[in-house]
Motif scaffolding. Structure first.
Motif, PDB file in Angstrom:
ATOM      1  N   PHE A  15       4.881  -8.094  -3.099  1.00  0.00           N
ATOM      2  CA  PHE A  15       5.048  -7.124  -1.997  1.00  0.00           C
ATOM      3  C   PHE A  15       6.461  -6.936  -1.688  1.00  0.00           C
ATOM      4  N   LEU A  16       7.070  -7.893  -1.408  1.00  0.00           N
ATOM      5  CA  LEU A  16       8.444  -8.097  -0.951  1.00  0.00           C
ATOM      6  C   LEU A  16       9.307  -7.690  -1.871  1.00  0.00           C
ATOM      7  N   GLN A  17       8.964  -7.865  -3.276  1.00  0.00           N
ATOM      8  CA  GLN A  17       9.759  -7.265  -4.347  1.00  0.00           C
ATOM      9  C   GLN A  17       9.634  -5.957  -4.295  1.00  0.00           C
ATOM     10  N   LEU A  18       8.652  -5.275  -4.082  1.00  0.00           N
ATOM     11  CA  LEU A  18       8.557  -3.709  -4.183  1.00  0.00           C
ATOM     12  C   LEU A  18       9.256  -3.283  -3.303  1.00  0.00           C
ATOM     13  N   ILE A  19       9.339  -3.981  -1.932  1.00  0.00           N
ATOM     14  CA  ILE A  19      10.271  -3.473  -0.945  1.00  0.00           C
ATOM     15  C   ILE A  19      11.698  -3.697  -1.266  1.00  0.00           C
ATOM     16  N   GLU A  20      12.116  -4.703  -1.925  1.00  0.00           N
ATOM     17  CA  GLU A  20      13.588  -4.919  -2.082  1.00  0.00           C
ATOM     18  C   GLU A  20      13.999  -4.113  -3.116  1.00  0.00           C
ATOM     19  N   GLU A  21      13.068  -3.590  -3.969  1.00  0.00           N
ATOM     20  CA  GLU A  21      13.464  -2.528  -5.254  1.00  0.00           C
ATOM     21  C   GLU A  21      13.998  -1.040  -4.496  1.00  0.00           C
ATOM     22  N   GLY A  22      13.401  -1.036  -3.417  1.00  0.00           N
ATOM     23  CA  GLY A  22      13.694   0.213  -2.760  1.00  0.00           C
ATOM     24  C   GLY A  22      13.307   1.612  -3.378  1.00  0.00           C
ATOM     25  N   GLY A  23      13.536   2.383  -2.882  1.00  0.00           N
ATOM     26  CA  GLY A  23      13.198   3.830  -3.561  1.00  0.00           C
ATOM     27  C   GLY A  23      11.642   4.301  -3.259  1.00  0.00           C
ATOM     28  N   SER A  24      10.991   4.772  -4.524  1.00  0.00           N
ATOM     29  CA  SER A  24       9.663   4.952  -4.387  1.00  0.00           C
ATOM     30  C   SER A  24       8.899   3.800  -4.232  1.00  0.00           C
ATOM     31  N   ASN A  25       9.578   2.678  -4.760  1.00  0.00           N
ATOM     32  CA  ASN A  25       8.743   1.514  -4.537  1.00  0.00           C
ATOM     33  C   ASN A  25       8.279   1.096  -3.036  1.00  0.00           C
ATOM     34  N   GLY A  26       8.842   1.729  -2.332  1.00  0.00           N
ATOM     35  CA  GLY A  26       8.421   1.668  -0.690  1.00  0.00           C
ATOM     36  C   GLY A  26       7.235   2.222  -0.452  1.00  0.00           C
ATOM     37  N   GLU A  27       6.811   3.244  -1.112  1.00  0.00           N
ATOM     38  CA  GLU A  27       5.386   3.814  -1.144  1.00  0.00           C
ATOM     39  C   GLU A  27       4.595   2.809  -2.065  1.00  0.00           C
ATOM     40  N   ASN A  28       5.200   2.321  -3.105  1.00  0.00           N
ATOM     41  CA  ASN A  28       4.275   1.657  -3.989  1.00  0.00           C
ATOM     42  C   ASN A  28       3.947   0.252  -3.187  1.00  0.00           C
ATOM     43  N   ALA A  29       4.828  -0.259  -2.678  1.00  0.00           N
ATOM     44  CA  ALA A  29       4.776  -1.593  -1.511  1.00  0.00           C
ATOM     45  C   ALA A  29       3.336  -1.181  -0.673  1.00  0.00           C
ATOM     46  N   LEU A  30       3.359  -0.101   0.116  1.00  0.00           N
ATOM     47  CA  LEU A  30       2.323   0.243   1.147  1.00  0.00           C
ATOM     48  C   LEU A  30       1.072   0.436   0.159  1.00  0.00           C
ATOM     49  N   GLU A  31       0.956   0.847  -0.754  1.00  0.00           N
ATOM     50  CA  GLU A  31      -0.356   0.921  -1.644  1.00  0.00           C
ATOM     51  C   GLU A  31      -0.550  -0.303  -2.164  1.00  0.00           C
ATOM     52  N   TYR A  32       0.378  -1.219  -2.399  1.00  0.00           N
ATOM     53  CA  TYR A  32      -0.016  -2.602  -3.028  1.00  0.00           C
ATOM     54  C   TYR A  32      -0.572  -3.313  -1.856  1.00  0.00           C
ATOM     55  N   ALA A  33      -0.085  -3.100  -0.699  1.00  0.00           N
ATOM     56  CA  ALA A  33      -0.703  -3.826   0.558  1.00  0.00           C
ATOM     57  C   ALA A  33      -2.033  -3.285   0.743  1.00  0.00           C
ATOM     58  N   ARG A  34      -2.254  -1.974   0.628  1.00  0.00           N
ATOM     59  CA  ARG A  34      -3.571  -1.501   0.895  1.00  0.00           C
ATOM     60  C   ARG A  34      -4.705  -2.076   0.188  1.00  0.00           C
ATOM     61  N   ASP A  35      -4.166  -2.239  -1.126  1.00  0.00           N
ATOM     62  CA  ASP A  35      -5.165  -2.781  -2.239  1.00  0.00           C
ATOM     63  C   ASP A  35      -5.432  -4.247  -2.378  1.00  0.00           C
ATOM     64  N   VAL A  36      -4.351  -5.094  -1.928  1.00  0.00           N
ATOM     65  CA  VAL A  36      -4.414  -6.266  -2.026  1.00  0.00           C
ATOM     66  C   VAL A  36      -4.912  -7.012  -0.774  1.00  0.00           C
ATOM     67  N   PHE A  37      -4.138  -6.647   0.292  1.00  0.00           N
ATOM     68  CA  PHE A  37      -4.305  -7.520   1.812  1.00  0.00           C
ATOM     69  C   PHE A  37      -5.584  -7.559   2.451  1.00  0.00           C
ATOM     70  N   PRO A  38      -6.284  -6.681   2.503  1.00  0.00           N
ATOM     71  CA  PRO A  38      -7.629  -6.472   3.168  1.00  0.00           C
ATOM     72  C   PRO A  38      -8.337  -7.576   2.985  1.00  0.00           C
ATOM     73  N   ARG A  39      -8.519  -8.174   1.805  1.00  0.00           N
ATOM     74  CA  ARG A  39      -9.454  -9.206   1.564  1.00  0.00           C
ATOM     75  C   ARG A  39      -8.991 -10.472   2.156  1.00  0.00           C
ATOM     76  N   PHE A  40      -7.684 -10.646   2.436  1.00  0.00           N
ATOM     77  CA  PHE A  40      -7.238 -11.780   2.900  1.00  0.00           C
ATOM     78  C   PHE A  40      -7.193 -11.979   4.338  1.00  0.00           C
ATOM     79  N   SER A  41      -7.209 -10.625   4.767  1.00  0.00           N
ATOM     80  CA  SER A  41      -7.403 -10.656   6.452  1.00  0.00           C
ATOM     81  C   SER A  41      -8.480 -10.516   6.916  1.00  0.00           C
ATOM     82  N   THR A  42      -9.777 -10.496   6.061  1.00  0.00           N
ATOM     83  CA  THR A  42     -11.105 -10.261   6.866  1.00  0.00           C
ATOM     84  C   THR A  42     -11.853 -11.632   6.428  1.00  0.00           C
ATOM     85  N   THR A  43     -11.670 -12.425   5.366  1.00  0.00           N
ATOM     86  CA  THR A  43     -12.389 -13.461   5.200  1.00  0.00           C
ATOM     87  C   THR A  43     -12.253 -14.647   6.207  1.00  0.00           C
TER      88      THR A  43
END
Length: 235
Positions: free
Chosen positions: A184-212
């Motif tokens: 996630f931090l890699q995508l943010i550091e890369e900048g540009g459109s990857n900022g949106e990619n980072a947000l999409e990545y977070a939506r796909d990955v993080f929910p299961r870690f924050s609900t268990t």
């Protein structure tokens, strides 16, 4: 001696707590601001400090005595380290320990050379299973540690072995989340459109870690919600 020390500790704690409770009562009584009550509270505070100091000094003395007793009971002879006879008839065990060190360090050619030179009958190399695991770990570590810091293979490995990692302890169970966090931090550091990619990545990955639910044996969720919130704040 351990039981005696525990008794001393309990007695010291009870005596100190008693003086603290007496001080609290004296202070509550002094709220009326009468001179006599205030003077009594001051004396009680001084007495409580004296008692706490005495008990701490006595307990420290007992702890020091217990430490000396342990040293006398368990003498450590460091001279055996320099005594070659300590390794008599243990050549195979010593060789295996050295080989394991080379494998954990990723020095596979050095390990093979050591085995050949020492003429060790290394069952691990014959079977190849442990060697393959060490080599796989070294390859994953190399991909993460060198540019372009590829995390995909390590994530795939962590997901495949998630059940086994969970059984090894809290730190190992959190490996998958740590790798996702890095990606996630890699995508943010890369900048540009990857900022949106980072947000999409977070939506796909993080929910299961924050609900268990987190337990003492599982570090995969629960309080991960706070970490996820911090990561989202980076956006």
């Amino acid at each position: 001696d351990c039981e005696k020390l525990a008794k001393h500790q309990t007695a010291a704690m009870n005596k100190t707590l008693g003086s603290v409770e007496a001080t609290i009562l004296a202070l509550e009584k002094a709220r009326s601001s009468h001179d006599d009550d205030l003077a009594a509270a001051q004396r009680q505070c001084k007495a409580a400090l004296d008692i706490a100091g005495e008990q701490l000094k006595e307990l420290s003395t007992n702890v020091a005595k217990y430490g000396k007793h342990v040293e006398r009971a368990f003498k450590l002879d460091l001279g055996v380290v320099a005594e070659s006879r300590a390794f008599d008839n243990k050549r195979a065990e010593l060789g295996q320990a050295i080989t394991q060190h080379f494998l954990q360090s990723g020095d596979f050619e050095l390990a093979r050379s050591f085995i050949r030179e020492e003429d060790l009958n290394n069952k691990e190399e014959e079977e190849g299973e442990d060697w393959a695991r060490f080599e796989a770990m070294a390859a994953l570590a190399g991909q993460i540690g060198t540019a372009p810091h590829e995390l995909g293979p390590a994530l795939a490995w962590a997901q495949e072995h998630s059940a086994a990692l969970a059984g090894l302890g809290q730190q190992q169970a959190g490996l998958e989340f740590a790798l996702h966090r890095l990606r996630f931090l890699q995508l943010i550091e890369e900048g540009g459109s990857n900022g949106e990619n980072a947000l999409e990545y977070a939506r796909d990955v993080f929910p299961r870690f924050s609900t268990t639910t987190t337990t003492s044996d599982d570090d995969s969720g629960g309080d991960r919600l706070a970490e996820v919130a911090q990561l989202m704040g980076v956006l």
